[in-house]
Design an enzyme around this catalytic site. Sequence first.
Site, PDB file in Angstrom:
ATOM      1  N   CYS A  81       0.839  -1.201   0.000  1.00 53.31           N
ATOM      2  CA  CYS A  81       0.000   0.000   0.000  1.00 53.31           C
ATOM      3  C   CYS A  81       0.879   1.258   0.000  1.00 53.31           C
ATOM      4  CB  CYS A  81      -0.978  -0.027   1.172  1.00 53.31           C
ATOM      5  SG  CYS A  81      -2.357   1.129   0.980  1.00 53.31           S
ATOM      6  N   HIS A 175      -3.625  -5.330   0.624  1.00 52.04           N
ATOM      7  CA  HIS A 175      -3.099  -5.772   1.921  1.00 52.04           C
ATOM      8  C   HIS A 175      -3.100  -7.300   2.006  1.00 52.04           C
ATOM      9  CE1 HIS A 175      -2.762  -1.863   3.966  1.00 52.04           C
ATOM     10  NE2 HIS A 175      -3.772  -1.513   3.185  1.00 52.04           N
ATOM     11  N   GLU A 177      -1.787  -9.047   4.265  1.00 53.67           N
ATOM     12  CA  GLU A 177      -1.751  -9.485   5.663  1.00 53.67           C
ATOM     13  C   GLU A 177      -3.134  -9.711   6.263  1.00 53.67           C
ATOM     14  OE1 GLU A 177      -1.433  -4.911   5.878  1.00 53.67           O
ATOM     15  OE2 GLU A 177      -1.002  -6.540   4.475  1.00 53.67           O
ATOM     16  N   SER A 229       0.134 -12.754  38.026  1.00 54.16           N
ATOM     17  CA  SER A 229      -1.260 -12.314  38.042  1.00 54.16           C
ATOM     18  C   SER A 229      -2.243 -13.452  37.854  1.00 54.16           C
ATOM     19  CB  SER A 229      -1.483 -11.278  36.935  1.00 54.16           C
ATOM     20  OG  SER A 229      -1.404 -11.906  35.658  1.00 54.16           O
ATOM     21  N   VAL A 232      -2.268 -15.324  31.318  1.00 54.55           N
ATOM     22  CA  VAL A 232      -1.440 -16.170  30.457  1.00 54.55           C
ATOM     23  C   VAL A 232       0.006 -15.677  30.408  1.00 54.55           C
ATOM     24  CG1 VAL A 232      -1.118 -17.052  28.114  1.00 54.55           C
ATOM     25  CG2 VAL A 232      -3.428 -16.824  29.054  1.00 54.55           C
ATOM     26  N   ASP A 233       0.209 -14.378  30.193  1.00 49.74           N
ATOM     27  CA  ASP A 233       1.557 -13.865  29.959  1.00 49.74           C
ATOM     28  C   ASP A 233       2.464 -14.022  31.173  1.00 49.74           C
ATOM     29  OD1 ASP A 233       0.541 -13.153  27.502  1.00 49.74           O
ATOM     30  OD2 ASP A 233       0.169 -11.077  28.064  1.00 49.74           O
ATOM     31  N   SER A 234       1.996 -13.578  32.339  1.00 49.55           N
ATOM     32  CA  SER A 234       2.849 -13.691  33.524  1.00 49.55           C
ATOM     33  C   SER A 234       3.046 -15.151  33.917  1.00 49.55           C
ATOM     34  CB  SER A 234       2.269 -12.891  34.696  1.00 49.55           C
ATOM     35  OG  SER A 234       1.099 -13.488  35.209  1.00 49.55           O
TER      36      SER A 234
END
EC number: 6.3.5.2
Length: 519
Positions: A81, A175, A177, A229, A232-234
């Site tokens: 683009c 695009h 993506e 916490s 998921v991340d921690s």
Amino acid sequence: MHSAILILDFGSQYARLIARRIRETSVYCELHPFDVSPQFIREFSPVGIILSGGPASIFTNDAPRVPQIVFELGVPVLGICYGMQAMAAQLGGEVENAQTREFGYAELLTEPCRLFQDIKDRINSDGKPALDVWMSHGDRVNKLPPGFTAIAFNAATPFAAMADETRRFYGVQFHPEVTHTLQGKAILDRFVHDICDAGYDWNMPDYVEEAIGRIRARVGGDKVILGLSGGVDSSVAAALIHRAIGDQLVCVFVDNGLLRLNEAKQTMETFSRNLAVNVIYVDASRQFLEQLKGITDPEQKRRTIGREFVEIFQQEAAKIENVKWLAQGTIYPDVIESAGSHTKKSGLIKSHHNVGGLPETLRLKLLEPLRELFKDEVRELGLALGLPRDLVFRHPFPGPGLGVRILGEVKYEYTELLRQADAIFIEELRNAGWYEKTSQAFAVFLPIKSVGVMGDNRSYEYVIALRAVQTEDFMTAQWAELPYTLLARISNRIINEIRGINRVVYDISGKPPATIEWE
């Protein structure tokens, strides 16, 4: 050493999608602002470069430019683009305001080229390969740079894609993506593997061993503290660091009174009992609720909750001897959001609970073992580390917890009602096989009362709103079309089992215009 693709971000709302799609092809990539230094680009040593789209017009005085070194490195370049328009303008072509702007679906016809070889959605009546793509542009290339040929077109855009096969420079006005471009993944796969010759060397089993080695090399014999916490991340960060350094990791779990039903108990069982991680449990629920009294503004609630967490975390950290590192579950989208590329031009929608909350007075070095990973990669890593599937695929939960799922002032009574309603909602989604079909689902407490009839008596009780969405990237989302029978069962259970609720509503707003969370 991984083959790496460098993506230069010109402010596109889809920029991080490009990075996700490249990672999905088992190739490592990073997304950086378009104005990084030539030295950075050289040292990154990419096997290929992608130029993202963006909101700017090539005609403005301050239009973003592609660093000249991009065209001098001798590696393949793909402009998307605005990236295509900037490439064309800087290499000797011309760009104009399109008489017919294209936003949304378009059909393109393609010419033989390496980028589109054997990639098509169908053959049209004239025997030409056709692609269904997603357009979003007001400018277009009207004269190709020297050495380029047109490789895709339609009536509105005669140069919808271009190629210089000798230098391996390509531009696409659409695009690839986004999922609306049906063959987009195949086009990106062709670019990174066949044209850039990148290997298939980005995979989770290898990443686990590499990450463990990096953590051990950085930390040595030092102690690391992490705020756990239950999200998921921690959780994945804690499991990875513990795998690397064992008892050198100390986790602090703060129960702020704003967690989901049984969340504290489940987190402690998973990490303290099952994984033998050293976890310090702090019950600060009364302290948080006291500080939230009288506060109704969502941003003020977020700031208050964040401030209280930092204060408690600092107090606990001070009790632990020889701690040198602070670990966080920062993931790659957090890094992108705080990098300052497109964010310079965007307004604050909500403050991010993972950014800006680092207690600097601790004077600890920062350890972020997940900062290279997207959410789906974090989940894959969690499974590889042996975390329970229910934890790894748990829906996102905001850092301020139920504090931003209770509209207005947070009260203990409201948290109890909401916790129960949310648990019923999630339980029924799981039982019906809908939990993993939705990307995020939760209940919201509305601090209003409505009239109802319970038996022979009039009732005047609170309202619960249910929210369930489906999305690939959380940048846009559609409300989940849950079966009416399922919604009826959930509503009946909430009203019958929770004293104080007599009405349940279902949120059918998409994003945009609504955000996923209510606050």
